[in-house]
Design a protein around this motif. Structure first.
Motif, PDB file in Angstrom:
ATOM      1  N   GLU A 205       0.857  -1.183   0.000  1.00  0.00           N
ATOM      2  CA  GLU A 205       0.000   0.000   0.000  1.00  0.00           C
ATOM      3  C   GLU A 205       0.897   1.237   0.000  1.00  0.00           C
ATOM      4  O   GLU A 205       2.063   1.180   0.380  1.00  0.00           O
ATOM      5  CB  GLU A 205      -0.912  -0.020   1.224  1.00  0.00           C
ATOM      6  CG  GLU A 205      -1.895  -1.190   1.219  1.00  0.00           C
ATOM      7  CD  GLU A 205      -2.833  -1.180   2.411  1.00  0.00           C
ATOM      8  OE1 GLU A 205      -3.808  -0.412   2.377  1.00  0.00           O
ATOM      9  OE2 GLU A 205      -2.569  -1.938   3.372  1.00  0.00           O
ATOM     10  N   TYR A 206       0.347   2.357  -0.428  1.00  0.00           N
ATOM     11  CA  TYR A 206       1.133   3.586  -0.464  1.00  0.00           C
ATOM     12  C   TYR A 206       0.269   4.734   0.033  1.00  0.00           C
ATOM     13  O   TYR A 206      -0.960   4.609   0.123  1.00  0.00           O
ATOM     14  CB  TYR A 206       1.688   3.849  -1.866  1.00  0.00           C
ATOM     15  CG  TYR A 206       0.661   3.954  -2.968  1.00  0.00           C
ATOM     16  CD1 TYR A 206       0.011   5.157  -3.242  1.00  0.00           C
ATOM     17  CD2 TYR A 206       0.354   2.850  -3.768  1.00  0.00           C
ATOM     18  CE1 TYR A 206      -0.923   5.259  -4.258  1.00  0.00           C
ATOM     19  CE2 TYR A 206      -0.577   2.946  -4.797  1.00  0.00           C
ATOM     20  CZ  TYR A 206      -1.211   4.154  -5.037  1.00  0.00           C
ATOM     21  OH  TYR A 206      -2.136   4.255  -6.039  1.00  0.00           O
ATOM     22  N   PRO A 207       0.864   5.870   0.390  1.00  0.00           N
ATOM     23  CA  PRO A 207       0.100   6.972   0.976  1.00  0.00           C
ATOM     24  C   PRO A 207      -1.077   7.403   0.106  1.00  0.00           C
ATOM     25  O   PRO A 207      -0.942   7.552  -1.117  1.00  0.00           O
ATOM     26  CB  PRO A 207       1.138   8.089   1.097  1.00  0.00           C
ATOM     27  CG  PRO A 207       2.432   7.365   1.258  1.00  0.00           C
ATOM     28  CD  PRO A 207       2.316   6.144   0.391  1.00  0.00           C
ATOM     29  N   VAL A 208      -2.223   7.631   0.750  1.00  0.00           N
ATOM     30  CA  VAL A 208      -3.460   7.898   0.016  1.00  0.00           C
ATOM     31  C   VAL A 208      -3.431   9.232  -0.722  1.00  0.00           C
ATOM     32  O   VAL A 208      -4.222   9.452  -1.640  1.00  0.00           O
ATOM     33  CB  VAL A 208      -4.686   7.869   0.966  1.00  0.00           C
ATOM     34  CG1 VAL A 208      -4.875   6.470   1.533  1.00  0.00           C
ATOM     35  CG2 VAL A 208      -4.527   8.893   2.097  1.00  0.00           C
ATOM     36  N   ASN A 209      -2.525  10.108  -0.339  1.00  0.00           N
ATOM     37  CA  ASN A 209      -2.469  11.408  -1.013  1.00  0.00           C
ATOM     38  C   ASN A 209      -1.774  11.336  -2.364  1.00  0.00           C
ATOM     39  O   ASN A 209      -1.788  12.304  -3.135  1.00  0.00           O
ATOM     40  CB  ASN A 209      -1.752  12.439  -0.135  1.00  0.00           C
ATOM     41  CG  ASN A 209      -0.310  12.048   0.157  1.00  0.00           C
ATOM     42  OD1 ASN A 209      -0.055  10.966   0.675  1.00  0.00           O
ATOM     43  ND2 ASN A 209       0.617  12.922  -0.154  1.00  0.00           N
TER      44      ASN A 209
ATOM     45  N   GLY B 182       1.967   6.638  -7.324  1.00  0.00           N
ATOM     46  CA  GLY B 182       2.035   5.374  -6.597  1.00  0.00           C
ATOM     47  C   GLY B 182       2.827   4.304  -7.320  1.00  0.00           C
ATOM     48  O   GLY B 182       3.428   3.429  -6.679  1.00  0.00           O
TER      49      GLY B 182
ATOM     50  N   GLN C  71       9.582   1.425   5.519  1.00  0.00           N
ATOM     51  CA  GLN C  71       9.338   2.374   6.598  1.00  0.00           C
ATOM     52  C   GLN C  71      10.099   3.668   6.371  1.00  0.00           C
ATOM     53  O   GLN C  71       9.573   4.768   6.557  1.00  0.00           O
ATOM     54  CB  GLN C  71       9.724   1.758   7.944  1.00  0.00           C
ATOM     55  CG  GLN C  71       9.367   2.608   9.150  1.00  0.00           C
ATOM     56  CD  GLN C  71       7.874   2.884   9.255  1.00  0.00           C
ATOM     57  OE1 GLN C  71       7.043   2.025   8.927  1.00  0.00           O
ATOM     58  NE2 GLN C  71       7.504   4.083   9.691  1.00  0.00           N
TER      59      GLN C  71
ATOM     60  N   TYR D  96       8.274   5.488   3.523  1.00  0.00           N
ATOM     61  CA  TYR D  96       6.992   6.041   3.991  1.00  0.00           C
ATOM     62  C   TYR D  96       7.221   7.306   4.819  1.00  0.00           C
ATOM     63  O   TYR D  96       6.515   8.306   4.658  1.00  0.00           O
ATOM     64  CB  TYR D  96       6.248   5.015   4.842  1.00  0.00           C
ATOM     65  CG  TYR D  96       5.598   3.879   4.087  1.00  0.00           C
ATOM     66  CD1 TYR D  96       4.928   4.095   2.888  1.00  0.00           C
ATOM     67  CD2 TYR D  96       5.627   2.582   4.594  1.00  0.00           C
ATOM     68  CE1 TYR D  96       4.328   3.050   2.213  1.00  0.00           C
ATOM     69  CE2 TYR D  96       5.021   1.533   3.925  1.00  0.00           C
ATOM     70  CZ  TYR D  96       4.381   1.770   2.729  1.00  0.00           C
ATOM     71  OH  TYR D  96       3.775   0.735   2.058  1.00  0.00           O
ATOM     72  N   GLU D  97       8.191   7.243   5.726  1.00  0.00           N
ATOM     73  CA  GLU D  97       8.441   8.390   6.610  1.00  0.00           C
ATOM     74  C   GLU D  97       8.852   9.623   5.816  1.00  0.00           C
ATOM     75  O   GLU D  97       8.389  10.736   6.090  1.00  0.00           O
ATOM     76  CB  GLU D  97       9.514   8.025   7.639  1.00  0.00           C
ATOM     77  CG  GLU D  97       9.027   7.042   8.706  1.00  0.00           C
ATOM     78  CD  GLU D  97      10.133   6.596   9.642  1.00  0.00           C
ATOM     79  OE1 GLU D  97      11.303   7.023   9.433  1.00  0.00           O
ATOM     80  OE2 GLU D  97       9.855   5.811  10.567  1.00  0.00           O
TER      81      GLU D  97
ATOM     82  N   LEU E  75       8.267  10.182   2.556  1.00  0.00           N
ATOM     83  CA  LEU E  75       7.141  10.638   1.742  1.00  0.00           C
ATOM     84  C   LEU E  75       6.217  11.510   2.585  1.00  0.00           C
ATOM     85  O   LEU E  75       5.780  12.586   2.156  1.00  0.00           O
ATOM     86  CB  LEU E  75       6.375   9.445   1.181  1.00  0.00           C
ATOM     87  CG  LEU E  75       6.999   8.692   0.001  1.00  0.00           C
ATOM     88  CD1 LEU E  75       6.248   7.385  -0.240  1.00  0.00           C
ATOM     89  CD2 LEU E  75       7.007   9.532  -1.270  1.00  0.00           C
ATOM     90  N   ALA E  76       5.936  11.042   3.798  1.00  0.00           N
ATOM     91  CA  ALA E  76       5.034  11.787   4.683  1.00  0.00           C
ATOM     92  C   ALA E  76       5.627  13.137   5.070  1.00  0.00           C
ATOM     93  O   ALA E  76       4.899  14.130   5.205  1.00  0.00           O
ATOM     94  CB  ALA E  76       4.736  10.961   5.934  1.00  0.00           C
TER      95      ALA E  76
END
Length: 319
Positions: free
Chosen positions: A103-107, A113, A275, A278-279, A281-282
């Protein structure tokens, strides 16, 4: 091996088997590895007729008999963690193994993606996992306008390192600087070794991240710091690759052949890489750059465009 024909065919909708899902594809991220696979210049040869494609984003619409049904309906992208002789994602649907789902960030859009895993895991594995990137390290990134090159610039910046990007001419200089490179060297117009020595006050780059190889490895070795490491993660050059023995001996260099398959088959290493990505990207440190988008019916044109080396970032195909 001669290049193979790339074409679309109408086939029956496939059903997923054990450990597999069927993905309704929304976007594809193209990679140089796929061009080389098609041309018979990759790490292994295609078994014809062959599927093609490492990266896709979309929604899971069917699961195999032993697969957790909670995958159904999820928006995911595929991690390049399989052989192209076993799976391929080019098409309106794709059968993929569950170990390749993420899965990837919804934004992020479908186009973004599908533009995450190859570039960021490849750069992460070299710079962070093996290279142990430190703040104030000089990092020399060749072919820096590729999606992996841009990811390496972002990772260097996130780690407080100093990125030195290379490109053949000045045409892409401004865009690479805008993408975050601290310095850009146009290798057809400037002396690579002299410029790196100037930038680093004679120390050289501690980490070199290179997908080209060929005779240029000699110059990279000359531009590398004492006890530095050169990652060779590709083979874009058409000439033989000489081993720079005397620079390697005199400077105690490590010249490491590397691909992301040193990370993705190992669950613990892959989880750590995900991880990290993800961090960042966020936090906004990473922003997958889309160079150009093609519809699926123009996938041949998309491959031809990749072969021109004109892109800065990811080439995407929408479905």
């Amino acid at each position: 091996m001669a290049p193979k024909v790339l074409k679309l065919e109408d086939l029956p909708i496939p059903e997923p088997g054990p450990g597999e899902v069927r993905l309704r594809v929304k976007a594809l991220g193209l990679n140089r590895a796929e061009v080389m696979f098609r041309q018979g210049q990759y790490l292994y040869a295609p078994e014809l007729p062959s599927q093609l494609g490492y990266e896709a984003s979309g929604t899971v619409e069917a699961v195999g008999p032993d697969v957790d049904a909670t995958w159904l309906g999820k928006t995911v992208s595929t991690v390049p963690s399989f052989r192209l002789t076993d799976y391929g994602v080019y098409g309106e649907v794709a059968i993929v193994p569950t170990f390749a789902l993420a899965e990837y960030p919804v934004n992020l859009s479908y186009e973004q993606g599908t533009s995450i895993w190859m570039q960021y895991i490849t750069a992460y594995g070299a710079l962070i996992h093996f290279g142990k990137l430190n703040s104030n390290d000089f990092v020399l990134i060749t072919a820096a306008s590729s999606s992996v090159g841009l990811a390496a610039i972002e990772i260097a910046n996130a780690g407080g390192a100093i990125s030195i990007a290379t490109t053949r001419t000045s045409a892409k200089k401004a865009e690479l600087l805008a993408a975050g490179a601290d310095y850009v060297i146009a290798t057809d117009e400037e002396d690579l070794v002299a410029r790196v020595n100037q930038i680093t006050a004679g120390k050289g780059a501690r980490i070199v991240f290179d997908p080209i190889a060929g005779k240029g490895l000699e110059a990279l070795a000359a531009a590398t710091a004492v006890s530095g490491i050169i990652f060779e993660y590709g083979a874009l050059a058409t000439d033989p690759t000489p081993y720079p023995l005397f620079p390697a001996l005199s400077k105690h260099l490590t010249i490491k052949a590397y691909t992301l398959f040193e990370i993705v088959p190992y669950p613990a290493l892959l989880a750590k890489a995900k991880q990290y990505i993800y961090e960042h990207l966020a936090a906004g440190d990473f922003n997958p750059r889309i160079d150009k988008s093609f519809p699926l019916e123009q996938i041949v044109e998309a491959h031809r465009y990749m072969e021109t080396n004109a892109q800065i970032g990811k080439i995407v195909v929408t479905v």
